[in-house]
Write a protein that holds these residues in place. Structure first.
Motif, PDB file in Angstrom:
ATOM      1  N   GLU A   1       0.853  -1.187   0.000  1.00 15.93           N
ATOM      2  CA  GLU A   1       0.000   0.000   0.000  1.00 15.93           C
ATOM      3  C   GLU A   1       0.889   1.237   0.000  1.00 15.93           C
ATOM      4  O   GLU A   1       1.768   1.378   0.849  1.00 15.93           O
ATOM      5  CB  GLU A   1      -0.910   0.007   1.221  1.00 15.93           C
ATOM      6  N   TRP A   2       0.643   2.131  -0.955  1.00 16.58           N
ATOM      7  CA  TRP A   2       1.514   3.290  -1.148  1.00 16.58           C
ATOM      8  C   TRP A   2       0.776   4.572  -0.803  1.00 16.58           C
ATOM      9  O   TRP A   2      -0.401   4.735  -1.118  1.00 16.58           O
ATOM     10  CB  TRP A   2       2.014   3.353  -2.599  1.00 16.58           C
ATOM     11  N   GLU A   3       1.498   5.484  -0.176  1.00 14.44           N
ATOM     12  CA  GLU A   3       0.948   6.772   0.224  1.00 14.44           C
ATOM     13  C   GLU A   3       1.533   7.873  -0.649  1.00 14.44           C
ATOM     14  O   GLU A   3       2.756   7.964  -0.818  1.00 14.44           O
ATOM     15  CB  GLU A   3       1.273   7.048   1.691  1.00 14.44           C
ATOM     16  N   VAL A   4       0.659   8.707  -1.223  1.00 14.25           N
ATOM     17  CA  VAL A   4       1.122   9.826  -2.047  1.00 14.25           C
ATOM     18  C   VAL A   4       1.798  10.850  -1.149  1.00 14.25           C
ATOM     19  O   VAL A   4       1.208  11.330  -0.179  1.00 14.25           O
ATOM     20  CB  VAL A   4      -0.058  10.471  -2.802  1.00 14.25           C
ATOM     21  N   ARG A   5       3.048  11.177  -1.462  1.00  9.51           N
ATOM     22  CA  ARG A   5       3.810  12.126  -0.657  1.00  9.51           C
ATOM     23  C   ARG A   5       4.530  13.131  -1.554  1.00  9.51           C
ATOM     24  O   ARG A   5       4.962  12.796  -2.668  1.00  9.51           O
ATOM     25  CB  ARG A   5       4.856  11.395   0.203  1.00  9.51           C
ATOM     26  N   TYR A   6       4.681  14.366  -1.062  1.00  8.26           N
ATOM     27  CA  TYR A   6       5.404  15.422  -1.774  1.00  8.26           C
ATOM     28  C   TYR A   6       6.540  15.910  -0.883  1.00  8.26           C
ATOM     29  O   TYR A   6       6.366  16.112   0.326  1.00  8.26           O
ATOM     30  CB  TYR A   6       4.474  16.586  -2.124  1.00  8.26           C
ATOM     31  N   TRP A   7       7.700  16.142  -1.494  1.00 13.67           N
ATOM     32  CA  TRP A   7       8.909  16.475  -0.749  1.00 13.67           C
ATOM     33  C   TRP A   7       9.647  17.646  -1.405  1.00 13.67           C
ATOM     34  O   TRP A   7       9.603  17.826  -2.620  1.00 13.67           O
ATOM     35  CB  TRP A   7       9.870  15.285  -0.696  1.00 13.67           C
ATOM     36  N   SER A   8      10.351  18.399  -0.580  1.00 12.95           N
ATOM     37  CA  SER A   8      11.260  19.442  -1.058  1.00 12.95           C
ATOM     38  C   SER A   8      12.671  19.065  -0.599  1.00 12.95           C
ATOM     39  O   SER A   8      13.034  19.304   0.556  1.00 12.95           O
ATOM     40  CB  SER A   8      10.856  20.807  -0.492  1.00 12.95           C
ATOM     41  N   PRO A   9      13.497  18.440  -1.462  1.00 11.47           N
ATOM     42  CA  PRO A   9      14.811  17.913  -1.034  1.00 11.47           C
ATOM     43  C   PRO A   9      15.965  18.876  -1.334  1.00 11.47           C
ATOM     44  O   PRO A   9      15.941  19.644  -2.304  1.00 11.47           O
ATOM     45  CB  PRO A   9      14.966  16.631  -1.871  1.00 11.47           C
ATOM     46  N   VAL A  10      16.980  18.786  -0.499  1.00  9.66           N
ATOM     47  CA  VAL A  10      18.263  19.456  -0.726  1.00  9.66           C
ATOM     48  C   VAL A  10      19.366  18.447  -0.430  1.00  9.66           C
ATOM     49  O   VAL A  10      19.325  17.769   0.602  1.00  9.66           O
ATOM     50  CB  VAL A  10      18.435  20.695   0.174  1.00  9.66           C
ATOM     51  N   ASN A  11      20.350  18.351  -1.332  1.00  9.93           N
ATOM     52  CA  ASN A  11      21.469  17.427  -1.153  1.00  9.93           C
ATOM     53  C   ASN A  11      22.772  18.221  -1.121  1.00  9.93           C
ATOM     54  O   ASN A  11      22.984  19.096  -1.961  1.00  9.93           O
ATOM     55  CB  ASN A  11      21.494  16.402  -2.280  1.00  9.93           C
ATOM     56  N   ALA A  12      23.620  17.910  -0.164  1.00  7.48           N
ATOM     57  CA  ALA A  12      24.876  18.662   0.001  1.00  7.48           C
ATOM     58  C   ALA A  12      26.027  17.699   0.269  1.00  7.48           C
ATOM     59  O   ALA A  12      25.828  16.630   0.860  1.00  7.48           O
ATOM     60  CB  ALA A  12      24.749  19.667   1.140  1.00  7.48           C
ATOM     61  N   PRO A  13      27.250  18.077  -0.165  1.00  9.42           N
ATOM     62  CA  PRO A  13      28.396  17.193   0.030  1.00  9.42           C
ATOM     63  C   PRO A  13      29.118  17.434   1.350  1.00  9.42           C
ATOM     64  O   PRO A  13      29.113  18.551   1.879  1.00  9.42           O
ATOM     65  CB  PRO A  13      29.305  17.571  -1.142  1.00  9.42           C
ATOM     66  N   VAL A  14      29.735  16.401   1.867  1.00  9.59           N
ATOM     67  CA  VAL A  14      30.728  16.522   2.935  1.00  9.59           C
ATOM     68  C   VAL A  14      32.053  16.092   2.316  1.00  9.59           C
ATOM     69  O   VAL A  14      32.181  14.963   1.848  1.00  9.59           O
ATOM     70  CB  VAL A  14      30.382  15.624   4.142  1.00  9.59           C
ATOM     71  N   LEU A  15      33.018  17.007   2.283  1.00  6.22           N
ATOM     72  CA  LEU A  15      34.277  16.766   1.583  1.00  6.22           C
ATOM     73  C   LEU A  15      35.347  16.273   2.539  1.00  6.22           C
ATOM     74  O   LEU A  15      35.457  16.743   3.674  1.00  6.22           O
ATOM     75  CB  LEU A  15      34.755  18.038   0.880  1.00  6.22           C
ATOM     76  N   GLY A  16      36.173  15.335   2.054  1.00  2.47           N
ATOM     77  CA  GLY A  16      37.303  14.856   2.819  1.00  2.47           C
ATOM     78  C   GLY A  16      38.520  15.738   2.631  1.00  2.47           C
ATOM     79  O   GLY A  16      38.477  16.722   1.872  1.00  2.47           O
ATOM     80  N   PRO A  17      39.639  15.430   3.268  1.00  2.45           N
ATOM     81  CA  PRO A  17      40.861  16.242   3.144  1.00  2.45           C
ATOM     82  C   PRO A  17      41.365  16.360   1.713  1.00  2.45           C
ATOM     83  O   PRO A  17      42.005  17.353   1.366  1.00  2.45           O
ATOM     84  CB  PRO A  17      41.868  15.485   4.024  1.00  2.45           C
ATOM     85  N   ASP A  18      41.075  15.349   0.874  1.00  7.46           N
ATOM     86  CA  ASP A  18      41.531  15.394  -0.517  1.00  7.46           C
ATOM     87  C   ASP A  18      40.552  16.093  -1.440  1.00  7.46           C
ATOM     88  O   ASP A  18      40.753  16.131  -2.646  1.00  7.46           O
ATOM     89  CB  ASP A  18      41.781  13.971  -1.035  1.00  7.46           C
ATOM     90  N   GLY A  19      39.485  16.667  -0.877  1.00  6.46           N
ATOM     91  CA  GLY A  19      38.512  17.386  -1.685  1.00  6.46           C
ATOM     92  C   GLY A  19      37.449  16.504  -2.306  1.00  6.46           C
ATOM     93  O   GLY A  19      36.564  17.018  -3.003  1.00  6.46           O
ATOM     94  N   LYS A  20      37.487  15.207  -2.063  1.00 10.40           N
ATOM     95  CA  LYS A  20      36.495  14.299  -2.621  1.00 10.40           C
ATOM     96  C   LYS A  20      35.302  14.169  -1.674  1.00 10.40           C
ATOM     97  O   LYS A  20      35.416  14.340  -0.464  1.00 10.40           O
ATOM     98  CB  LYS A  20      37.118  12.927  -2.879  1.00 10.40           C
ATOM     99  N   VAL A  21      34.163  13.850  -2.259  1.00 12.38           N
ATOM    100  CA  VAL A  21      32.940  13.705  -1.471  1.00 12.38           C
ATOM    101  C   VAL A  21      33.003  12.407  -0.677  1.00 12.38           C
ATOM    102  O   VAL A  21      33.158  11.323  -1.253  1.00 12.38           O
ATOM    103  CB  VAL A  21      31.693  13.713  -2.373  1.00 12.38           C
ATOM    104  N   VAL A  22      32.891  12.500   0.648  1.00 17.13           N
ATOM    105  CA  VAL A  22      32.931  11.303   1.490  1.00 17.13           C
ATOM    106  C   VAL A  22      31.554  10.962   2.051  1.00 17.13           C
ATOM    107  O   VAL A  22      31.299   9.816   2.420  1.00 17.13           O
ATOM    108  CB  VAL A  22      33.942  11.468   2.637  1.00 17.13           C
ATOM    109  N   LEU A  23      30.661  11.959   2.120  1.00 15.71           N
ATOM    110  CA  LEU A  23      29.293  11.734   2.578  1.00 15.71           C
ATOM    111  C   LEU A  23      28.365  12.704   1.865  1.00 15.71           C
ATOM    112  O   LEU A  23      28.799  13.785   1.422  1.00 15.71           O
ATOM    113  CB  LEU A  23      29.160  11.944   4.086  1.00 15.71           C
ATOM    114  N   LEU A  24      27.111  12.326   1.763  1.00 17.61           N
ATOM    115  CA  LEU A  24      26.085  13.205   1.220  1.00 17.61           C
ATOM    116  C   LEU A  24      25.067  13.487   2.315  1.00 17.61           C
ATOM    117  O   LEU A  24      24.579  12.556   2.965  1.00 17.61           O
ATOM    118  CB  LEU A  24      25.382  12.542   0.034  1.00 17.61           C
ATOM    119  N   VAL A  25      24.759  14.769   2.512  1.00 14.72           N
ATOM    120  CA  VAL A  25      23.704  15.156   3.444  1.00 14.72           C
ATOM    121  C   VAL A  25      22.415  15.293   2.640  1.00 14.72           C
ATOM    122  O   VAL A  25      22.325  16.130   1.738  1.00 14.72           O
ATOM    123  CB  VAL A  25      24.030  16.479   4.155  1.00 14.72           C
TER     124      VAL A  25
END
Length: 409
Positions: free
Chosen positions: A101-125
């Motif tokens: 059973e599925w519920e209709v949902r609406y979302w407003s998302p934002v995605n942001a990076p967490v960078l490691g010492p080498d400048g690469k993305v290590v996590l996504l918020v």
């Protein structure tokens, strides 16, 4: 305060709103209590599992695209290392207590990076706001004008999302045409007598920054020389492909009659002044003389070719560099220089999409290219080209297209 340690785990759980942390593989690393409550999931059902396994699209809705849109946003953050705010999304959620059973949902998302010492993305918020009630509010009487205005705002956002989707499809169609034109003008097999050559072209991911790079190889009139060139047109899409085709054809013709690469680029620069869209275009061309074992070269604002000698010594051909093609208001003769090589050396020409990375000095990319060429110099041209692309291009695809030409001398 300086001696007080901050409990960032407690801070994360106390953040206002639904917030989750994702690994670069898009697996849940953590989720705060508000996220779990709003999504109707327990921590055990979420942490350690891929996000799209926990939250797939509604299989009962053929038009469902929330998963695809979210995946595209997360990949943009991984590729660029920059925050990405998404338009309003309909993304239905399966009821945990009532499977199927599925519920209709609406979302407003934002995605942001967490960078490691080498400048690469290590996590996504991954932060989302549940706006389902605001969307529903527009369809029934409400007691507050503010609530109605909020619902109207989110409805307009939904309409904007639909417009963005139509634009995305239009860009995709243009990209297909541009890539087809590019493929027709850039043969996968060089049409020259010299056989020890490999060429590669890798388009950028998505519709932007694609189809401006080119390469060209021509037999010169005396029979023992070839001309090898690469170039880059500023812009993207079909327009950039058309400009690229004009400049490539003009340089190919000029090279066959010019006394040297400097004169060929001089002619091309004068031609670029009358071509709309050729502003700031760059190119480098080399004339290789197999009898004399020399390379004569000239560059119009382009990254330098790399010559790897048989003993592993790396030489950047950077002693004949002028401004981009149409930069001088009154074009002057272009400079050129000559270097020598021993049989078995390797020459590489390329475009900046191969070496440039956001938040990174260009010399870091040049050093990375030189090291890859040096380390794999004994491989054949085809294998060498593959190794260079494998080491230098991001695994998820580049944000700028890249061309590469390898010549075993």
């Amino acid at each position: 305060m300086k001696d007080t340690a901050i409990d960032y785990a407690a801070v994360f759980q106390s953040l206002p709103g639904m917030v989750a942390l994702l690994t670069p593989e898009l697996v849940f690393a953590d989720a705060n209590a508000e996220f779990l409550e709003g999504a109707g999931r327990t921590r055990e059902q979420v942490v350690g599992r891929p996000i799209f396994e926990v939250f797939p699209d509604n299989p009962n809705d053929p038009s469902a695209n929330g998963m695809r849109n979210l995946q595209a946003s997360l990949n943009r953050v991984l590729d660029t290392g920059e925050r990405d705010a998404m338009a309003l999304q309909r993304y239905d959620v399966e009821r945990a207590e009532r499977p199927g059973e599925w519920e209709v949902r609406y979302w407003s998302p934002v995605n942001a990076p967490v960078l490691g010492p080498d400048g690469k993305v290590v996590l996504l918020v991954h932060r989302v706001e549940d706006v389902t009630e605001l969307i529903r509010a527009r369809g029934r009487p409400t007691g507050g004008r503010t609530r109605v205005l909020e619902a109207e705002l989110y409805t307009r956002a939904r309409e904007l999302q639909d417009l963005n989707e139509r634009l995305r499809k239009a860009h995709a169609r243009e990209r297909e045409v541009a890539l087809a034109l590019q493929a027709a003008m850039l043969p996968a097999r060089p049409q020259v007598r010299h056989e020890q050559i490999a060429v590669r072209y890798r388009p950028a991911v998505g519709a932007l920054n694609v189809c401006g790079d080119w390469y060209d190889l021509v037999d010169l009139v005396d029979g023992h020389r070839i001309g090898v060139s690469v170039g880059d047109v500023v812009g993207h899409g079909l327009a950039a492909s058309c400009v690229m085709g004009q400049l490539r054809s003009a340089l190919s013709a000029a090279s066959r009659v010019a006394a040297g690469p400097g004169q060929a680029l001089d002619v091309l620069g004068r031609y670029a002044h009358v071509v709309d869209g050729a502003e700031s275009a760059t190119a480098v061309t080399t004339f290789i003389d197999f009898n004399r074992h020399t390379i004569t070269y000239s560059s119009a604002g382009h990254p330098p070719p790399v010559l790897v000698h048989t003993d592993g010594r790396v030489e950047f051909l950077d002693r004949a560099t002028d401004p981009p093609l149409d930069a001088p208001p009154d074009p002057a003769p272009r400079v050129q220089a000559t270097t020598s090589y021993a049989e078995g050396a390797t020459l590489a020409l390329y475009t900046d999409g191969l070496i440039e990375r956001r938040h990174e000095d260009i010399y870091t990319g040049l050093d990375r290219l030189a090291e890859a060429l040096r380390r794999h110099r004994t491989a054949g041209p085809e294998a060498l080209a593959d190794e260079v692309l494998l080491e230098l291009l991001p695994s998820g695809g580049a944000t700028d297209d890249a061309a590469l030409v390898i010549v075993r001398l």
